[in-house]
Motif scaffolding. Sequence first.
Motif, short mmCIF file in Angstrom:
data_model
loop_
_atom_site.label_atom_id
_atom_site.label_comp_id
_atom_site.label_asym_id
_atom_site.label_seq_id
_atom_site.Cartn_x
_atom_site.Cartn_y
_atom_site.Cartn_z
N ASP A 249 0.80 -1.21 0.00
CA ASP A 249 0.00 0.00 0.00
C ASP A 249 0.84 1.27 0.00
O ASP A 249 0.31 2.36 -0.09
CB ASP A 249 -0.93 0.02 1.23
CG ASP A 249 -1.89 -1.16 1.20
OD1 ASP A 249 -2.26 -1.62 2.29
OD2 ASP A 249 -2.25 -1.61 0.11
N TYR B 66 5.24 -6.71 5.47
CA TYR B 66 5.32 -5.67 6.49
C TYR B 66 6.21 -6.06 7.66
O TYR B 66 6.11 -5.46 8.73
CB TYR B 66 3.92 -5.32 6.98
CG TYR B 66 3.06 -4.73 5.90
CD1 TYR B 66 3.22 -3.40 5.52
CD2 TYR B 66 2.11 -5.50 5.24
CE1 TYR B 66 2.44 -2.85 4.51
CE2 TYR B 66 1.33 -4.96 4.23
CZ TYR B 66 1.51 -3.63 3.87
OH TYR B 66 0.74 -3.09 2.87
N ARG C 229 10.94 -3.03 5.31
CA ARG C 229 9.63 -3.66 5.53
C ARG C 229 8.94 -3.16 6.80
O ARG C 229 7.72 -3.28 6.92
CB ARG C 229 9.80 -5.19 5.61
CG ARG C 229 10.22 -5.83 4.30
CD ARG C 229 10.60 -7.30 4.47
NE ARG C 229 11.23 -7.83 3.28
CZ ARG C 229 10.59 -8.52 2.33
NH1 ARG C 229 9.29 -8.78 2.46
NH2 ARG C 229 11.24 -8.96 1.27
N TRP D 144 7.11 1.33 8.23
CA TRP D 144 5.74 1.77 8.48
C TRP D 144 5.43 1.84 9.97
O TRP D 144 4.43 2.47 10.37
CB TRP D 144 4.74 0.85 7.78
CG TRP D 144 4.66 -0.54 8.35
CD1 TRP D 144 5.43 -1.60 8.03
CD2 TRP D 144 3.76 -1.00 9.36
NE1 TRP D 144 5.07 -2.71 8.77
CE2 TRP D 144 4.04 -2.37 9.60
CE3 TRP D 144 2.73 -0.40 10.09
CZ2 TRP D 144 3.34 -3.12 10.53
CZ3 TRP D 144 2.03 -1.15 11.02
CH2 TRP D 144 2.34 -2.50 11.24
N GLY E 53 2.32 -9.78 7.94
CA GLY E 53 1.54 -9.92 6.72
C GLY E 53 0.60 -8.76 6.45
O GLY E 53 0.02 -8.67 5.37
N SER E 54 0.42 -7.87 7.41
CA SER E 54 -0.45 -6.71 7.24
C SER E 54 0.02 -5.61 8.17
O SER E 54 0.79 -5.84 9.10
CB SER E 54 -1.91 -7.08 7.55
OG SER E 54 -2.03 -7.51 8.90
N ARG E 55 -0.47 -4.39 7.93
CA ARG E 55 -0.12 -3.28 8.81
C ARG E 55 -0.99 -3.35 10.06
O ARG E 55 -1.95 -2.61 10.23
CB ARG E 55 -0.32 -1.96 8.08
CG ARG E 55 0.98 -1.25 7.85
CD ARG E 55 0.90 0.16 7.34
NE ARG E 55 -0.10 0.47 6.37
CZ ARG E 55 0.10 0.48 5.06
NH1 ARG E 55 1.26 0.11 4.58
NH2 ARG E 55 -0.85 0.83 4.25
N ASP E 56 -0.61 -4.26 10.95
CA ASP E 56 -1.42 -4.53 12.13
C ASP E 56 -0.49 -5.02 13.23
O ASP E 56 0.72 -5.14 13.04
CB ASP E 56 -2.50 -5.56 11.80
CG ASP E 56 -3.70 -5.49 12.74
OD1 ASP E 56 -3.66 -4.72 13.73
OD2 ASP E 56 -4.68 -6.22 12.50
#
Length: 750
Positions: free
Chosen positions: A51, A579, A630, A633, A647-650
């Motif tokens: 993203d 990520y 990676r 963010w 695997g996600s921005r979490d």
Amino acid sequence: MVVERVNPKKQRHVVKRSIAVLALVAVFLQSAVCVAGVSKGNLAQGPLGPDDPPIAELSGPPEGNALPESIAKFGVPARRMILRPKHLFVSSGWMTVRPDVKEFGFSSLFSPPLLAYPAQVGITLDGRPIEVADYTWYPSEVELRGKPTVGLDVAGRVVPLAGVPAVVCELNLTNRSARPVSSMIGLTAEGTVGISRHWPFSPPRAKSENTKRVETPGRLILRSKDGHAELALAITGGQVKTTNGRLLVPVALNPGERKTYWVVAVLDASEKTSDALSKIIESPERFVADAQRNWQRRIERLAATAPVLETPSAALAAFYRRALLTFLTCRWDKDTLLFRPWYATSGIDGGAMCAYLWDLSYTSKMAILCDAPAVRRYLLAFAQADLTECNAINPLDGSPLGSMYSYNYYNLTRLAYDYVTLTGDLGILSEKIRGETFLDYLYRYTLRTEDLTRPPELIDYGTNRNLLELKRTDDYQHFTPSPNSERVLIYARLESLFNWSGRKTPHDLAERARLLRARLIDELWDARLGWFRCRNRQGQPRIAYSIQIFDLLRTGVLSPEQKKAVLSHLNEDEFLGPYGVHSLSKRDEGYDPGDADWGGPGAYAGDVPELIVDLIGAGFEQEGVDVLRRILWWGEFPYIPQAVLAGSRDYRDNGRANIIAGLSGGQAVLNGLLGIRVDGRQIHFRPVNHSIIAGLKLSNLSIRGQKFTLTVDAQAKTYTVESAGQVARRPVGQSLSLPLPSFASSSSVH
């Protein structure tokens, strides 16, 4: 500290806002602003992830915000917020509170040893909750904008106060209509209050059966039955009525008129709350200003000690900035704690107010650069508690908490070694711990599981409870590669500390290291898999593809071929995600989707920055930079949480909201990208040969009282290091070593 460079033609509005900040001792951590030609598409040669987040747009105050610039620069608006509402807190160092970002109010108040949890304070207009339309988080407060209701515009903020265990909620009502508006503000408080003498990983909870409501005119009071804890609330701005456990205040506003109301909550012993309430109600604006000045002072003090990063990369700057701010969110200044400041392992959500050795050790170098006196106190407190049967110390009295962690031995050694090398303070080694010196205690404690009269053997480090707390696999237990391999580093660090103290170790630790390296390879290395086995108590081999195996890169155990074999597993099919990094290989049978820390879907927030340092230190620069890119963010968080997904921005939903090891992001920059390493006599620099460091400057790096400034040219071809009026230049990728002041036998760290 981060200062970002701004293109004067394209960012004039940012320059104007920054002038005042630079006047404040180059105040810490400016907003993330890209220079010309650096944008989300070309930062450090490539996208940040699928993203490609526009990190440069994350921070900055809304127009008209009266907050000090140093605080406002950290603002994270609701549209950019990653943390879920249950993890969004604000702390002053005396009180932490969770503002309600759905309906006006707040909950979950902690001020050790006091707590109001679970507890909820609500604010209504004409009996209806005031829905929140938008909010912005700042380190000192959360600003709220409500949905228009009963003809009124609503705005406010929730602010934990400094110097007193209290919270204020400002409520601004404005009549935008062409007619008078009448309404009624309601204030409610539900929940429990109490005192806890123990503050472990999970936040303590008060018991409802031990809480009573006390009827007092003009006040809402929840009190523990013993009177040791009380949550007392009041509201200003009009004639207050007490009805059915609510405070009511009538509102009458003419067209265009605006009025401010203040909700004040004090959490203290029952004999103290009344006076505190009266003082705050008399001038809530002054207490709010004091709370903001408290955060401003925190930031400026850290700016004076922490290394200052200037970079044209907005993403890298934001990452470094949030690492430092996360450290400050762990800071407590209340005098009920063991010492001040107290750096909790987490604390902002009431959990992990204690100090875990493991977590602090992850960020040992940056913590020392930021607050060396505090680290000194922690080293002595950990030794005084004796870590043979615990993993943390209680914030109120330093008593031991939890079960023994097998990494305690290495972590205490690492923290002590880093403290001495960075500060030059040999005096700590002579401090007395129950009749013996700290150095003798360190030697005895860290080698207590070994028979020093015999050649070294592999140590059984216990079960998941003592190691990684894995839940779906028993394969990483007992005779594990790590921390068995870290024993090599323990030997070397102890040899150095003894040598610097003018003593010899009682045993030949260099020979033990040589023998242990050979035994580790003979018994645990699997050449076919290119990986290390574990052995259970029966001696049977077990394989766990854990991120911990990469820690061996720093130990000197692996040959160049073995390093390459281990690194072959650091790929998209096993450990890498868009990520971040998976703590357990995606191919491992024990992969646990519910365990972000060590079981697979993500990693503990201190472990990925450490991996970056290990990769670069082992000569795998491109791989280290790739991992760093990676996780850049992470700069989007208001503060870095306990574990972050790959695997996600979490992030981990059931973990702590903040973590002191988030500061290790600074080590990914200093010890990773810039290759800074300190030993007994010298400081070494070796910046990576990569465009990510182009135009980077690091200043205010203070080692043993000597300041260093490193500057990389705009093409990332050469770098210079300046210190004591001398300047040295080298090509990027080539090492530079400079002498350091000698050690001091007595402490000059205060």
